[in-house]
Design a protein around this motif. Structure first.
Motif, PDB file in Angstrom:
ATOM      1  N   LEU A   1       0.825  -1.202   0.000  1.00  0.00           N
ATOM      2  CA  LEU A   1       0.000   0.000   0.000  1.00  0.00           C
ATOM      3  C   LEU A   1       0.862   1.256   0.000  1.00  0.00           C
ATOM      4  O   LEU A   1       0.538   2.248  -0.664  1.00  0.00           O
ATOM      5  CB  LEU A   1      -0.925  -0.010   1.220  1.00  0.00           C
ATOM      6  N   ALA A   2       1.963   1.221   0.752  1.00  0.00           N
ATOM      7  CA  ALA A   2       2.860   2.375   0.798  1.00  0.00           C
ATOM      8  C   ALA A   2       3.396   2.703  -0.598  1.00  0.00           C
ATOM      9  O   ALA A   2       3.501   3.882  -0.974  1.00  0.00           O
ATOM     10  CB  ALA A   2       4.013   2.103   1.757  1.00  0.00           C
ATOM     11  N   MET A   3       3.722   1.678  -1.364  1.00  0.00           N
ATOM     12  CA  MET A   3       4.220   1.906  -2.728  1.00  0.00           C
ATOM     13  C   MET A   3       3.112   2.384  -3.652  1.00  0.00           C
ATOM     14  O   MET A   3       3.306   3.301  -4.462  1.00  0.00           O
ATOM     15  CB  MET A   3       4.856   0.619  -3.266  1.00  0.00           C
ATOM     16  N   GLU A   4       1.936   1.782  -3.528  1.00  0.00           N
ATOM     17  CA  GLU A   4       0.847   2.095  -4.451  1.00  0.00           C
ATOM     18  C   GLU A   4       0.237   3.468  -4.217  1.00  0.00           C
ATOM     19  O   GLU A   4      -0.255   4.108  -5.158  1.00  0.00           O
ATOM     20  CB  GLU A   4      -0.228   1.017  -4.351  1.00  0.00           C
ATOM     21  N   LEU A   5       0.255   3.945  -2.965  1.00  0.00           N
ATOM     22  CA  LEU A   5      -0.361   5.236  -2.668  1.00  0.00           C
ATOM     23  C   LEU A   5       0.619   6.400  -2.727  1.00  0.00           C
ATOM     24  O   LEU A   5       0.206   7.561  -2.623  1.00  0.00           O
ATOM     25  CB  LEU A   5      -1.016   5.201  -1.284  1.00  0.00           C
ATOM     26  N   ALA A   6       1.898   6.102  -2.891  1.00  0.00           N
ATOM     27  CA  ALA A   6       2.898   7.172  -2.904  1.00  0.00           C
ATOM     28  C   ALA A   6       2.592   8.203  -3.995  1.00  0.00           C
ATOM     29  O   ALA A   6       2.724   9.408  -3.779  1.00  0.00           O
ATOM     30  CB  ALA A   6       4.292   6.582  -3.107  1.00  0.00           C
ATOM     31  N   GLY A   7       2.158   7.727  -5.147  1.00  0.00           N
ATOM     32  CA  GLY A   7       1.847   8.629  -6.244  1.00  0.00           C
ATOM     33  C   GLY A   7       0.610   9.476  -6.002  1.00  0.00           C
ATOM     34  O   GLY A   7       0.389  10.489  -6.685  1.00  0.00           O
ATOM     35  N   GLU A   8      -0.209   9.079  -5.007  1.00  0.00           N
ATOM     36  CA  GLU A   8      -1.425   9.825  -4.667  1.00  0.00           C
ATOM     37  C   GLU A   8      -1.158  10.856  -3.567  1.00  0.00           C
ATOM     38  O   GLU A   8      -2.055  11.587  -3.170  1.00  0.00           O
ATOM     39  CB  GLU A   8      -2.510   8.853  -4.178  1.00  0.00           C
ATOM     40  N   GLY A   9       0.066  10.869  -3.058  1.00  0.00           N
ATOM     41  CA  GLY A   9       0.387  11.781  -1.972  1.00  0.00           C
ATOM     42  C   GLY A   9      -0.054  11.290  -0.618  1.00  0.00           C
ATOM     43  O   GLY A   9      -0.050  12.037   0.357  1.00  0.00           O
ATOM     44  N   VAL A  10      -0.444  10.022  -0.530  1.00  0.00           N
ATOM     45  CA  VAL A  10      -0.895   9.423   0.732  1.00  0.00           C
ATOM     46  C   VAL A  10       0.176   8.453   1.220  1.00  0.00           C
ATOM     47  O   VAL A  10       0.629   7.594   0.464  1.00  0.00           O
ATOM     48  CB  VAL A  10      -2.233   8.678   0.556  1.00  0.00           C
ATOM     49  N   LYS A  11       0.578   8.588   2.481  1.00  0.00           N
ATOM     50  CA  LYS A  11       1.597   7.721   3.050  1.00  0.00           C
ATOM     51  C   LYS A  11       0.935   6.574   3.815  1.00  0.00           C
ATOM     52  O   LYS A  11      -0.102   6.758   4.443  1.00  0.00           O
ATOM     53  CB  LYS A  11       2.513   8.514   3.971  1.00  0.00           C
ATOM     54  N   ALA A  12       1.545   5.408   3.736  1.00  0.00           N
ATOM     55  CA  ALA A  12       1.020   4.224   4.427  1.00  0.00           C
ATOM     56  C   ALA A  12       2.140   3.560   5.212  1.00  0.00           C
ATOM     57  O   ALA A  12       3.309   3.623   4.828  1.00  0.00           O
ATOM     58  CB  ALA A  12       0.410   3.239   3.432  1.00  0.00           C
ATOM     59  N   GLY A  13       1.771   2.928   6.323  1.00  0.00           N
ATOM     60  CA  GLY A  13       2.777   2.264   7.132  1.00  0.00           C
ATOM     61  C   GLY A  13       2.167   1.256   8.076  1.00  0.00           C
ATOM     62  O   GLY A  13       0.955   1.003   8.069  1.00  0.00           O
TER      63      GLY A  13
END
Length: 321
Positions: A185-197
């Protein structure tokens, strides 16, 4: 004397303005915490609400909702993460409050104990439905709000996602999967400006183990299940052991870092002691050693492994960049 009065007045005015700012919708960052009724979730709701966040605290039972609603900077939200209708209603409620949403903390989780060849399929699927699919349902539903705020989403994993043992395999399966979920999810949302962890706690004080013990004794997951005197003795022992565990403050500190840091990490560890740290690191390194030994044609030497480790330590020390 005049300067003293002026100083006191200035400080009072500053505190008042900060308090007013904290309460103003749109100014105070809001976060959603699922499974906020007990244990880590309850600690998170209290910790974050006392440190500047407005918390939407998800719970299922009426008594828990009333208790959470009474807290400062907290709104209780009825939320069963297995029910899409309740998730959608929670999204509508949060949006209607006008604060936006800075973060989601997927804390809700369950555990069932049993040998893999004996534990019921129902208990296995139940854990997957909540521990993995539940977080995914919540993230999918709240993603539009997170995109608007360029916010972040976190899942509470477990060190059982690295170390497992007899009787704990079904639970560990969900937590190993949660590691993959958060990392992807962290990789997939990076382009959306959303951070995941993900934050991976060890064994802190919680009521989950009491619930598991009651299930093993009665076949029910109800903490209020009627017990025989002998069963009461067993549960009293479980509670006594639980009381010796640390409160999950370290977990809350890691969650707070993820929510506030300019460069949040993808993965955090919250261990109650060094013994647990050593156990987890040895388990992770053993997998590397096993993989390396299994294909000698491409095995790395000790020096190559150490060099790789040194490079990764430097990379993570710089914020994971």
């Amino acid at each position: 004397m005049h300067r003293v009065k002026l100083f006191i007045f200035t400080i009072a005015a500053l505190l008042f303005s900060q308090a007013a700012l904290a309460q103003a919708p749109g100014k105070q960052k809001a976060v959603l915490v699922t499974g906020a009724s007990t244990g880590i979730g309850a600690t998170l709701a209290e910790y974050l609400s006392q440190r500047g966040f407005y918390v939407y605290a998800g719970a299922r039972k009426e008594e828990d909702l009333k208790r959470l609603e009474a807290m400062d900077n907290v709104s209780a939200v009825r939320l069963d993460i297995t029910k899409q209708a309740e998730i959608d209603a929670a999204v509508a409620f949060v949006r209607a409050q006008g604060r936006g949403l800075h973060g989601v903390v997927n804390n809700a989780g369950v555990a069932a104990v049993g040998e893999l060849m004996k534990i019921s399929e129902e208990d296995i699927l139940w854990q997957h439905d909540i521990n993995i699919l539940g977080a995914m349902r919540v993230d999918r539903a709240f993603l539009p709000l997170l995109k608007e705020s360029k916010g972040r989403t976190l899942v509470i994993g477990s060190l059982s996602g690295f170390v497992t043992g007899p009787g704990g395999g079904a639970f560990s399966m969900t937590k190993f999967a949660t590691e993959a979920y958060a990392e992807t999810l962290a990789m997939e949302l990076a382009g959306e400006g959303v951070k995941a962890g993900i934050v991976d706690p060890g064994s802190f004080r919680a009521r989950g183990r009491e619930r598991v013990a009651i299930k093993m004794l009665t076949g029910e997951w109800d903490l209020n299940a009627k017990l025989t005197p002998e069963q009461e003795k067993i549960i009293a022992g479980v509670r006594a052991t639980e009381d010796k565990r640390k409160e999950p403050i370290e977990v809350a500190e890691q969650v707070y870092h993820f929510l506030t840091s300019d460069t949040p990490r993808v993965r955090y560890m919250a261990s109650p002691d060094k013994k647990t740290v050593d156990m987890v690191y040895r388990a992770a390194l053993r997998r590397i050693a096993q993989l390396n030994a299994s294909q000698p044609a491409y095995a790395l030497t000790r020096d190559e492994l150490v060099t790789m480790l040194d490079e990764l330590l430097v990379e993570e020390a710089s914020g994971g960049k």
